[in-house]
Design a protein around this motif. Structure first.
Motif, short mmCIF file in Angstrom:
data_model
loop_
_atom_site.label_atom_id
_atom_site.label_comp_id
_atom_site.label_asym_id
_atom_site.label_seq_id
_atom_site.Cartn_x
_atom_site.Cartn_y
_atom_site.Cartn_z
N ASP A 154 0.30 -1.28 -0.15
CA ASP A 154 -0.14 0.29 0.23
C ASP A 154 0.81 1.65 -0.10
O ASP A 154 0.02 2.62 -0.03
N ARG A 155 2.59 0.77 -0.11
CA ARG A 155 3.22 2.56 0.07
C ARG A 155 4.88 1.95 -0.83
O ARG A 155 4.56 0.68 -0.10
N ASP B 250 -0.07 -3.60 3.76
CA ASP B 250 -0.75 -2.82 4.91
C ASP B 250 -1.88 -3.41 5.48
O ASP B 250 -2.78 -3.73 5.61
N ARG C 130 -4.74 -4.90 9.22
CA ARG C 130 -6.02 -4.86 8.28
C ARG C 130 -7.44 -4.46 9.76
O ARG C 130 -6.92 -4.56 10.92
#
Length: 180
Positions: A96-97, A111, A114
């Protein structure tokens, strides 16, 4: 005669040591890499991390492209539960990054936590932790140094050359499965 006996004993001992060295030496050498070096060509669409084998394999369209030896959190057995437990989380995640200015040579963020991790932690009254990455070695180390023992706080570490290769081939949204 006494000198001859000592010389014979010394030569026998030397022969035994040489034979032991021949048998033991191959076992003392580092194991070979899981596969010969292969440069990734094009994107990766799935990453499989097998914690117990200390192995990460990258895939494209179901075909394994390359396997890496990895280091994990300092307490690698079991799923991550809370901040500071030293465990690497298990399950399915997404990248996610991407951080080119990481404290470790490049990093790809998972990520985690969760929603289910957050809910469990909230019910238990603790922090689930976060900032789980696939990353290189600490920037404070010389570029060619690679820590091979489990040393992270819960991340997945590879060499600097390997994370540079992965950073170029892994996009945001890439699926990552971390197995025990």
């Amino acid at each position: 005669m006494n000198l001859l006996a000592r010389l014979f004993s010394a030569l026998t001992l030397l022969a035994l040591l040489a034979a032991a060295a021949v048998l033991i030496w191959p076992r003392l050498q580092a194991p070979p890499d899981p596969q010969p070096p292969v440069d990734l060509q094009g994107p990766v669409d799935f990453i499989l991390v097998e914690k117990s084998a200390r192995r990460m394999t990258v895939f494209r369209k179901g075909a394994a492209l390359k396997t890496y030896r990895i280091a994990l959190g300092f307490a690698p057995v079991g799923d991550k539960v809370r901040q500071g437990d030293g465990r690497t989380p298990e399950g399915r995640f997404r990248i996610d990054r991407r951080n080119a200015a990481s404290a470790y040579h490049l990093s790809l963020g998972l990520d985690y936590p969760r929603p289910e991790d957050r809910a469990r932690a909230q019910a238990g009254g603790y922090d689930p932790g976060g900032d789980i990455f696939i990353h290189g070695q600490p920037n404070a180390l010389p570029a060619s140094t690679a820590l091979r023992h489990d040393w992270t706080a819960g991340c997945i570490a590879v060499t600097n050359a390997e994370i540079a290769e992965l950073f170029a081939a892994v996009a945001i949204g890439t699926e990552v499965e971390v197995r025990p």
